[in-house]
Motif scaffolding. Structure first.
Motif, PDB file in Angstrom:
ATOM      1  N   UNK A  69       0.823  -1.211   0.000  1.00 51.24           N
ATOM      2  CA  UNK A  69       0.000   0.000   0.000  1.00 51.24           C
ATOM      3  C   UNK A  69       0.858   1.263   0.000  1.00 51.24           C
ATOM      4  N   UNK A  70       1.952   1.235   0.740  1.00 58.62           N
ATOM      5  CA  UNK A  70       2.855   2.387   0.750  1.00 58.62           C
ATOM      6  C   UNK A  70       3.457   2.613  -0.631  1.00 58.62           C
ATOM      7  N   UNK A  71       3.854   1.547  -1.295  1.00 58.62           N
ATOM      8  CA  UNK A  71       4.404   1.651  -2.645  1.00 58.62           C
ATOM      9  C   UNK A  71       3.358   2.186  -3.623  1.00 58.62           C
ATOM     10  N   UNK A  72       2.140   1.685  -3.558  1.00 61.24           N
ATOM     11  CA  UNK A  72       1.062   2.154  -4.441  1.00 61.24           C
ATOM     12  C   UNK A  72       0.780   3.637  -4.205  1.00 61.24           C
ATOM     13  N   UNK A  73       0.711   4.028  -2.934  1.00 62.83           N
ATOM     14  CA  UNK A  73       0.450   5.441  -2.618  1.00 62.83           C
ATOM     15  C   UNK A  73       1.577   6.324  -3.149  1.00 62.83           C
ATOM     16  N   UNK A  74       2.823   5.880  -3.029  1.00 58.38           N
ATOM     17  CA  UNK A  74       3.963   6.651  -3.536  1.00 58.38           C
ATOM     18  C   UNK A  74       3.903   6.776  -5.056  1.00 58.38           C
ATOM     19  N   UNK A  75       3.573   5.687  -5.734  1.00 61.58           N
ATOM     20  CA  UNK A  75       3.474   5.738  -7.196  1.00 61.58           C
ATOM     21  C   UNK A  75       2.356   6.677  -7.650  1.00 61.58           C
ATOM     22  N   UNK A  76       1.213   6.616  -6.989  1.00 66.31           N
ATOM     23  CA  UNK A  76       0.103   7.508  -7.350  1.00 66.31           C
ATOM     24  C   UNK A  76       0.491   8.965  -7.121  1.00 66.31           C
ATOM     25  N   UNK A  77       1.139   9.240  -5.985  1.00 69.27           N
ATOM     26  CA  UNK A  77       1.563  10.617  -5.700  1.00 69.27           C
ATOM     27  C   UNK A  77       2.577  11.083  -6.734  1.00 69.27           C
ATOM     28  N   UNK A  78       3.503  10.235  -7.135  1.00 66.04           N
ATOM     29  CA  UNK A  78       4.499  10.594  -8.152  1.00 66.04           C
ATOM     30  C   UNK A  78       3.826  10.886  -9.493  1.00 66.04           C
ATOM     31  N   UNK A  79       2.871  10.039  -9.880  1.00 60.27           N
ATOM     32  CA  UNK A  79       2.169  10.272 -11.142  1.00 60.27           C
ATOM     33  C   UNK A  79       1.376  11.578 -11.105  1.00 60.27           C
ATOM     34  N   UNK A  80       0.714  11.880 -10.009  1.00 65.30           N
ATOM     35  CA  UNK A  80      -0.029  13.144  -9.895  1.00 65.30           C
ATOM     36  C   UNK A  80       0.908  14.343  -9.985  1.00 65.30           C
ATOM     37  N   UNK A  81       2.053  14.249  -9.332  1.00 66.22           N
ATOM     38  CA  UNK A  81       3.020  15.353  -9.393  1.00 66.22           C
ATOM     39  C   UNK A  81       3.503  15.541 -10.829  1.00 66.22           C
ATOM     40  N   UNK A  82       3.774  14.450 -11.517  1.00 61.36           N
ATOM     41  CA  UNK A  82       4.230  14.554 -12.908  1.00 61.36           C
ATOM     42  C   UNK A  82       3.145  15.158 -13.797  1.00 61.36           C
ATOM     43  N   UNK A  83       1.883  14.743 -13.602  1.00 60.68           N
ATOM     44  CA  UNK A  83       0.790  15.276 -14.413  1.00 60.68           C
ATOM     45  C   UNK A  83       0.628  16.768 -14.148  1.00 60.68           C
TER      46      UNK A  83
END
Length: 93
Positions: A69-83
């Motif tokens: 879950x921590x990894x998924x949350x980090x990936x989602x946050x990274x994708x949002x920042x990139x977008x």
């Protein structure tokens, strides 16, 4: 329920007779009684330990789920920042 004195006396007589008649049986019964007492004392210790509460940490599966879950949350946050960073860069100034 307590036994009467007559019943206790009869049991002692039976015990003495069996002990005198068959010493091997007496030794086996003594060994059995000792094992039962050890088992009961072990169960009492285990029950007392359980009453205090378990001292174990989280299980392996719990840790794996938390890390996932921590990894998924980090990936989602990274994708949002990139977008959002890409959208901000695309806007004319």
């Amino acid at each position: 329920m307590a036994w009467s004195q007559d019943e206790e006396r009869m049991l002692v007589q039976i015990e003495n007779y069996l002990t005198d008649e068959d010493p091997r049986l007496a030794a086996r019964l003594e060994s059995f009684n000792e094992r039962v007492q050890r088992k009961e004392s072990g169960e009492r210790k285990r029950t007392a330990r359980q009453a205090r509460g378990p001292r174990r940490g989280p299980s392996k599966s719990t840790i794996i789920i938390m890390v996932s879950w921590l990894l998924i949350a980090t990936l989602i946050a990274t994708l949002l920042i990139m977008v959002f960073h890409h959208d901000a860069a695309a806007l004319p100034m």
